[in-house]
Write a protein that holds these residues in place. Structure first.
Motif, short mmCIF file in Angstrom:
data_model
loop_
_atom_site.label_atom_id
_atom_site.label_comp_id
_atom_site.label_asym_id
_atom_site.label_seq_id
_atom_site.Cartn_x
_atom_site.Cartn_y
_atom_site.Cartn_z
N THR A 1 2.77 5.83 -5.84
CA THR A 1 3.28 5.90 -7.18
C THR A 1 1.85 6.52 -8.10
OG1 THR A 1 2.85 3.26 -7.50
CG2 THR A 1 4.82 4.17 -7.67
N LYS A 2 0.58 6.55 -7.45
CA LYS A 2 -0.43 6.57 -7.55
C LYS A 2 -0.58 7.93 -8.48
CE LYS A 2 -5.68 6.67 -6.07
NZ LYS A 2 -6.16 6.65 -4.84
N ALA A 3 -0.47 8.74 -7.66
CA ALA A 3 0.08 10.30 -8.81
C ALA A 3 0.44 9.96 -10.05
CB ALA A 3 0.14 11.25 -8.22
N TRP B 1 0.90 -2.79 -12.68
CA TRP B 1 0.08 -2.27 -11.04
C TRP B 1 1.00 -1.39 -10.29
CZ3 TRP B 1 3.07 -3.16 -6.75
CH2 TRP B 1 3.79 -4.66 -6.51
N TYR C 1 9.52 5.15 -7.89
CA TYR C 1 9.66 6.24 -6.91
C TYR C 1 10.97 6.58 -6.84
CZ TYR C 1 8.67 10.63 -4.15
OH TYR C 1 8.64 11.87 -3.06
N LYS D 1 1.27 7.56 -12.39
CA LYS D 1 0.97 6.94 -12.60
C LYS D 1 -0.36 7.40 -13.29
CE LYS D 1 -1.73 2.27 -12.91
NZ LYS D 1 -1.79 0.46 -12.05
N ALA D 2 -1.68 8.33 -12.34
CA ALA D 2 -2.54 9.31 -12.93
C ALA D 2 -1.69 9.85 -14.01
CB ALA D 2 -2.71 10.12 -12.25
N SER E 1 -1.38 8.06 -17.32
CA SER E 1 -2.58 7.69 -17.99
C SER E 1 -3.05 8.75 -18.55
CB SER E 1 -3.55 7.00 -17.37
OG SER E 1 -4.61 7.13 -17.09
N PHE F 1 0.94 -0.98 0.20
CA PHE F 1 0.08 -0.25 -0.40
C PHE F 1 0.98 1.05 -0.30
CE2 PHE F 1 -3.05 -3.31 1.60
CZ PHE F 1 -4.26 -3.07 0.54
N THR G 1 2.33 1.36 -3.44
CA THR G 1 1.32 2.20 -4.98
C THR G 1 1.18 3.18 -3.89
OG1 THR G 1 -0.64 0.70 -3.17
CG2 THR G 1 0.84 -0.50 -5.12
N GLY G 2 1.11 3.74 -3.04
CA GLY G 2 0.30 5.09 -2.71
C GLY G 2 1.29 6.32 -3.53
#
Length: 145
Positions: A40-42, A95, A99, A44-45, A48, A34, A37-38
């Motif tokens: 790398t969330k921004a 997934w 970072y 990744k967004a 995309s 968690f 992935t937290g």
């Protein structure tokens, strides 16, 4: 008769210890997942969103998602020309990603599969850098050279 009772107690202690170890390792792995992935969330967004703009043919918006160094390498008309020559149609990002925050300079790398209008697809690696609070795509997106 006291001897079997000792073995029984030792067996219970070992079972409890094994359960505690499994729970701790599982919790640590879940926490790492968690956390990873937290961060790398921004990025990744942002990757995309960049690909969504390209797929929609909104080249100006996609160009504005490039970092300053990459914009200095590709003027907007050149960027558009190269993208139109191999137009992305869809994408599927992996997934995770990577970072890094070294001396306050935040960077990330996101990988994924990009399918083009000609039917071909490539596994791409997008380099990103945080500039002015926003994640920007850097390097050579979609092998523009």
């Amino acid at each position: 008769m006291t001897q079997p009772r000792r073995r029984s107690t030792l067996k219970i202690v070992l079972i409890i210890l094994a359960i505690v170890i499994v729970v701790c390792c599982g919790g640590g792995a879940a926490g790492f997942y968690f956390l990873f992935t937290g961060v790398t969330k921004a990025p990744k967004a942002a990757t995309s969103a960049f690909l969504d703009e390209l797929e929609a043919g909104n080249y100006t918006a996609a160009y504005n998602r490039l970092c300053a160094d990459t914009k200095s390498e590709f003027e907007q008309p050149t960027f558009e020309e190269k993208i139109k020559a191999r137009q992305p149609k869809s994408h599927d990002l992996d997934w995770g990603g990577s970072y890094d925050n070294t001396n306050g300079r935040e960077t990330a790398a996101i990988t994924g599969n990009v399918t083009f209008t000609d039917g071909s697809s490539d596994n791409e690696r997008f380099q990103l850098r945080k500039e002015g609070g926003d994640w920007k795509v850097c390097g050579n997106p979609l092998t523009l050279r």
